[in-house]
Design a protein around this motif. Structure first.
Motif, PDB file in Angstrom:
ATOM      1  N   GLU A  77       1.029   4.165  -2.919  1.00 25.11           N
ATOM      2  CA  GLU A  77       0.738   5.572  -2.640  1.00 25.11           C
ATOM      3  C   GLU A  77       1.844   6.478  -3.166  1.00 25.11           C
ATOM      4  N   HIS A  83       0.589   9.237  -6.177  1.00 20.95           N
ATOM      5  CA  HIS A  83       0.694  10.643  -5.755  1.00 20.95           C
ATOM      6  C   HIS A  83       2.156  11.063  -5.887  1.00 20.95           C
ATOM      7  N   GLU A  86       0.841  -1.208   0.000  1.00 16.31           N
ATOM      8  CA  GLU A  86       0.000   0.000   0.000  1.00 16.31           C
ATOM      9  C   GLU A  86       0.874   1.255   0.000  1.00 16.31           C
ATOM     10  N   THR A 138       1.325   7.293   2.845  1.00 17.01           N
ATOM     11  CA  THR A 138       0.037   6.851   3.387  1.00 17.01           C
ATOM     12  C   THR A 138      -0.497   7.800   4.456  1.00 17.01           C
TER      13      THR A 138
END
Length: 450
Positions: free
Chosen positions: A150, A154, A146, A195
């Protein structure tokens, strides 16, 4: 946080470092500045878009000229703070031997603050993010953590700057730029992992400050300088206080100087510029207004004077805010940009400039066109090179891989590392090189044999 610990001359990637200057001509932090000035990534900023398309018949600011101007304002902000602090405590330099170097630290960080930005301004960041979130790169999501995902959806130029300055690229030496810890920490505006980023209301979590590959790097910097840790999982710190001065210098330069470029390109009239900048020039603006009418006939010269006066006013005001709120900054309790804390009349003028910039400048057709072109070019490059390096299933892929400079090919064969290798290569391109390279690999043009 304590200045005694926050001001560190320790160099990244070195075991033994000098506590005293070995170079009689330069302090440790002046050496940081010089290393950046003479570096290839900094030099490439001359052909990266700031706001307006490059090149053009009217010379406008690029990332390099912007960074030099930010460094100049950042040094002034820091010197005002230091001189004011010394008046309060005459023995300051004895207690804090490195406090006189804040100007050099901030100026160096200002030089480096945009080094991670890809071609085509912020649209380059958006194009990279879009490739993974909504484009062909979305197929890799299930194979990444995860936190790694991210990083990709982004993509953040600020985090990329930290990578450029600290990552041991192949053949480039393990210490990379070997900048001081204080300079490195002063560029990280959002000291949290991806995150934990994009949180409204927390200035240190507005975006994020490092890729997963550089998380241990930042932890080491933070531990050395005693940065306040908010959370261990996800990793979140409070800012190094000098980040606020780097941020203020950046904000002042692009907000004011974008107006000057807009006037040169006839997007805004002189009358509009005067109306926006005169309230920032001095408390009794009538004096300057009269001088502009009687002593100047050239509009560019008038705008230049207004720009200089406005920057001076904002620099003085932000330096005072930094001094006045020093305790809150050291406690990690100051939760807004210095420019957002300006006193009433200055803040009103500042917000008016921001609004006009969005309405008239950042949505100007040529600016939007370069953003769209950025999406096509950056996305097109990723569509070719990421499958090539990640999958390597054909001779065509192998030929593409041969075009990637060896310094970007990592010994780490994980999916995340291979994707980063391509991003290192593509994000470092200048606007013109990215366009030319895109045309060559798409068969639109053929390269000349040099």
């Amino acid at each position: 946080m304590q200045w005694e610990q926050l001001l560190s001359a320790k160099r990244w990637g070195t075991v033994n470092y000098p506590m005293k200057d070995e170079d009689e001509a330069r302090s440790q932090f002046q050496r940081d500045y010089d290393r950046l000035i003479f570096s290839s990534p900094f030099r490439r900023l001359q052909n990266k878009t700031q706001v307006f398309p490059l090149p053009g018949s009217v010379f406008v600011h690029n990332r390099l000229t912007h960074s030099l101007e930010v460094a100049s304002v950042g040094r002034s902000l820091s010197r005002i703070f230091y001189n004011s602090l010394k008046k309060q405590e005459p023995q300051l330099d004895i207690r804090l031997p490195l406090i006189s170097e804040v100007g050099n630290i901030v100026a160096s960080a200002c030089l480096a603050h945009d080094m991670g930005n890809p071609a085509f301004g912020h649209s380059g960041e958006a194009a990279i993010s879009y490739y993974f979130s909504n484009g062909p790169g979305s197929k890799y999501q299930q194979q990444l953590t995860e936190a790694q995902w991210e990083d990709l959806i982004h993509f953040e130029g600020n985090a990329n700057a930290l990578r450029i300055l600290t990552h041991p690229f192949t053949g480039k030496g393990n210490g990379a730029f070997a900048l001081t810890y204080s300079t490195l920490a002063s560029i990280v505006k959002y000291p949290c992992q991806a995150t934990a980023g994009h949180v409204k209301g927390n200035i240190h979590q507005k975006k994020y400050g490092w890729f997963q590959s550089e998380e241990e790097t930042f932890k080491q910097l933070a531990t050395e300088m005693g940065l306040l840790q908010v959370s261990a999982n996800p990793v979140i710190y409070k800012r190094h206080p000098l980040v606020y001065l780097v941020e203020a210098a950046d904000d002042i330069c692009y907000n004011i100087i974008d107006l000057e470029d807009a006037h040169r390109l006839k997007i805004l009239t002189y009358e509009q510029i005067e109306e926006l900048l005169l309230p920032l020039c001095e408390s009794a603006s009538g004096t300057l207004a009269d001088r502009l009418k009687t002593d100047y006939s050239d509009e560019d010269a008038k705008v230049g004077l207004l720009r200089a006066r406005a920057i001076n006013t904002l620099t003085q005001a932000c330096a005072k805010l930094f001094l006045d709120h020093q305790d809150a900054l050291l406690k990690g309790e100051f939760n807004q940009a210095l420019t957002d804390a300006l006193p009433g009349p200055l803040l009103a003028a500042w917000k008016r400039i921001e609004a006009i910039s969005v309405e008239k400048i950042y949505n100007y057709p040529a600016v939007v066109q370069i953003e769209i072109a950025g999406y096509k070019v950056m996305g097109g490059l990723l569509e070719e090179f990421i499958p090539a390096l990640v999958e390597n299933q054909s001779k065509y892929h192998q030929k593409l891989i041969a075009l990637i400079p060896k310094q970007f090919i990592s010994a780490d064969t994980s999916l995340y590392a291979r994707i980063q290798s391509v991003l290192d290569f593509v994000s470092g391109m200048t606007d013109l090189y990215a366009v030319e390279f895109y045309k060559y690999i798409k068969g639109i043009e053929f390269p000349a044999i040099r």
